[in-house]
Enzyme design. Structure first.
Site, PDB file in Angstrom:
ATOM      1  N   TYR A  44       5.867  12.515 -13.411  1.00 39.97           N
ATOM      2  CA  TYR A  44       5.874  11.115 -12.983  1.00 39.97           C
ATOM      3  C   TYR A  44       7.299  10.648 -12.702  1.00 39.97           C
ATOM      4  O   TYR A  44       7.570   9.984 -11.692  1.00 39.97           O
ATOM      5  CB  TYR A  44       5.238  10.212 -14.040  1.00 39.97           C
ATOM      6  CG  TYR A  44       5.512   8.749 -13.795  1.00 39.97           C
ATOM      7  CD1 TYR A  44       4.865   8.057 -12.776  1.00 39.97           C
ATOM      8  CD2 TYR A  44       6.474   8.065 -14.554  1.00 39.97           C
ATOM      9  CE1 TYR A  44       5.145   6.719 -12.516  1.00 39.97           C
ATOM     10  CE2 TYR A  44       6.759   6.731 -14.301  1.00 39.97           C
ATOM     11  CZ  TYR A  44       6.084   6.063 -13.286  1.00 39.97           C
ATOM     12  OH  TYR A  44       6.383   4.742 -13.032  1.00 39.97           O
ATOM     13  N   HIS A  71      15.700   5.409 -12.189  1.00 41.10           N
ATOM     14  CA  HIS A  71      14.938   5.069 -10.990  1.00 41.10           C
ATOM     15  C   HIS A  71      15.583   3.880 -10.312  1.00 41.10           C
ATOM     16  O   HIS A  71      15.959   2.916 -10.963  1.00 41.10           O
ATOM     17  CB  HIS A  71      13.488   4.713 -11.342  1.00 41.10           C
ATOM     18  CG  HIS A  71      12.609   5.897 -11.602  1.00 41.10           C
ATOM     19  ND1 HIS A  71      11.302   5.783 -12.029  1.00 41.10           N
ATOM     20  CD2 HIS A  71      12.854   7.225 -11.486  1.00 41.10           C
ATOM     21  CE1 HIS A  71      10.778   6.995 -12.173  1.00 41.10           C
ATOM     22  NE2 HIS A  71      11.695   7.875 -11.868  1.00 41.10           N
ATOM     23  N   GLU A  85      16.077   1.066 -13.347  1.00 39.98           N
ATOM     24  CA  GLU A  85      15.231   1.432 -14.474  1.00 39.98           C
ATOM     25  C   GLU A  85      15.811   2.677 -15.125  1.00 39.98           C
ATOM     26  O   GLU A  85      16.115   3.652 -14.434  1.00 39.98           O
ATOM     27  CB  GLU A  85      13.789   1.719 -14.036  1.00 39.98           C
ATOM     28  CG  GLU A  85      13.017   0.510 -13.586  1.00 39.98           C
ATOM     29  CD  GLU A  85      11.573   0.841 -13.243  1.00 39.98           C
ATOM     30  OE1 GLU A  85      10.756  -0.094 -13.161  1.00 39.98           O
ATOM     31  OE2 GLU A  85      11.267   2.043 -13.048  1.00 39.98           O
ATOM     32  N   ASN A 100      14.585   5.334 -17.593  1.00 39.92           N
ATOM     33  CA  ASN A 100      13.381   5.858 -18.230  1.00 39.92           C
ATOM     34  C   ASN A 100      13.739   6.937 -19.242  1.00 39.92           C
ATOM     35  O   ASN A 100      14.658   7.735 -19.013  1.00 39.92           O
ATOM     36  CB  ASN A 100      12.451   6.464 -17.176  1.00 39.92           C
ATOM     37  CG  ASN A 100      12.044   5.475 -16.103  1.00 39.92           C
ATOM     38  OD1 ASN A 100      11.062   4.782 -16.239  1.00 39.92           O
ATOM     39  ND2 ASN A 100      12.811   5.414 -15.020  1.00 39.92           N
TER      40      ASN A 100
END
Length: 361
Positions: A19, A97, A104, A106
């Site tokens: 992902y 990201h 972001e 993550n």
């Protein structure tokens, strides 16, 4: 910045890693900042636990921040979750990201302590949320980042960062249409919102205090719509903007007290987590290869003073998330923070570590 802890955590390591980076490791505007994706996959796949990893995101409204600050935030976040552990006792993958027009950071942590092979639970919502909320408050204040708890920053819609892109776009279009109708005076309450959704041919599958879920027309999982206009107590009127501005002014006037209390809550939380980790994962010798995590509880890098037992007032811990300032009763539901994902009853059972954490905290 807002901290989100994802509710998922079971399955193979390829799930979260694919992902974040794409199956071919070519996801657009995704960059590995720390860690080895293949190693993280191996560790997750080796875990024989019901929940094999912990993942989440530090989500910013800002498009970017300095690389030095990213590094510091990653250090501080790892300390917040794994204080008392050395760097060779856990593994953490960090992926940046930028594809949503904002930053972001993550993270994915395999739920295994590497020296003993025991189960590691970096985050247990009921026990760890106050400390995480406190860190979020302190970090936003230190860097001058957009504060999601400020009433002026309340968004009409929030959504899970891991929602498929097509569903994100659908939710955004639905919300944009509802907001337009609200400005025209055709939507003034949640009941109006539900009626309008049904007029679009959508089926409302579930209503909760803070969200509305609509059935996926293609038969997939329900699409949850969450944000100010989807809350049960939402009412639109001419006085709403004035109430929001007044609440925002009150919130900012309490900044010093809120930051001071966040420091106290964070310090106390670190002390509890440190003792817990050292008891569960003791080491006979410390590493000498530079992996030691040198973060005693009173030196967090957040400029937090050493706390004393007399400084702690458990009755005020909710100030950290901005709960100390409210709208009038009819608007109060619109100001509650949404940091992290709440634990489901299933997640709160079946683990001796979880039970012990909740009892100790």
């Amino acid at each position: 910045m807002i901290v989100k802890i994802h509710s998922r955590g079971a399955g193979s390591g390829s799930g979260p890693v694919d992902y974040l980076l794409g199956k071919d490791r070519q996801r657009e505007q995704a960059t590995v900042l720390r860690g080895d994706p293949d190693r993280v996959c191996e560790l997750i796949d080796s875990c024989d636990f019901a929940r094999s990893y912990t993942s989440g995101v530090l989500s910013f409204q800002e498009p970017d921040i300095a690389d030095s600050e990213k590094s510091r935030l990653m250090d501080e976040w790892e300390q917040t979750l794994m204080t008392g552990l050395d760097r060779d006792q856990y593994n953490c993958l960090w992926v940046e990201h930028r594809d949503k027009g904002r930053l972001e950071l993550n993270f994915v942590i395999p739920n295994i302590e590497l020296q003993s092979g025991k189960r590691l639970q970096p985050y247990f919502d009921r026990a760890d949320r106050p400390r995480v909320n406190a860190w979020q408050t302190l970090t936003n204040d230190r860097l001058g980042l957009r504060d999601p708890n400020d009433p002026l920053n309340r968004r009409p819609m929030t959504q899970a960062s891991d929602l498929p892109r097509d569903k994100q776009q659908a939710a955004e279009k639905i919300t944009a249409g509802l907001m337009n109708l609200m400005q025209q005076g055709e939507i003034r309450s949640r009941q109006d919102v539900v009626k309008q959704l049904e007029s679009y041919g959508l089926s409302v599958a579930r209503e909760t205090k803070n969200s509305i879920s609509i059935a996926d027309p293609d038969g997939g999982k329900n699409i949850r719509l969450k944000g100010m206009i989807y809350e049960r107590d939402f009412k639109f009127g001419e006085g709403l903007r004035g109430e929001i501005e007044a609440a925002g002014a009150g919130y900012r006037a309490e900044r010093e007290a809120r930051v001071r209390e966040a420091g106290n809550v964070y310090q106390r939380g670190l002390e509890i987590k440190l003792a817990e980790h050292q008891q569960r994962y003791p080491r006979t010798e410390r590493p000498t290869d530079g992996h030691s995590q040198i973060f005693p509880p009173d030196r967090t890098g957040l400029d937090i003073p050493v706390r004393r037992a007399a400084d702690h007032d458990t009755g005020r811990d909710n100030l950290v998330s901005g709960n100390g300032h409210h709208f009038p009763p009819e608007r109060n539901g619109q100001l509650q923070p949404a940091t992290g994902e709440p634990e489901s009853p299933e997640r709160c059972r079946g683990s001796d570590l979880q039970g012990r954490q909740a009892e100790e905290h």
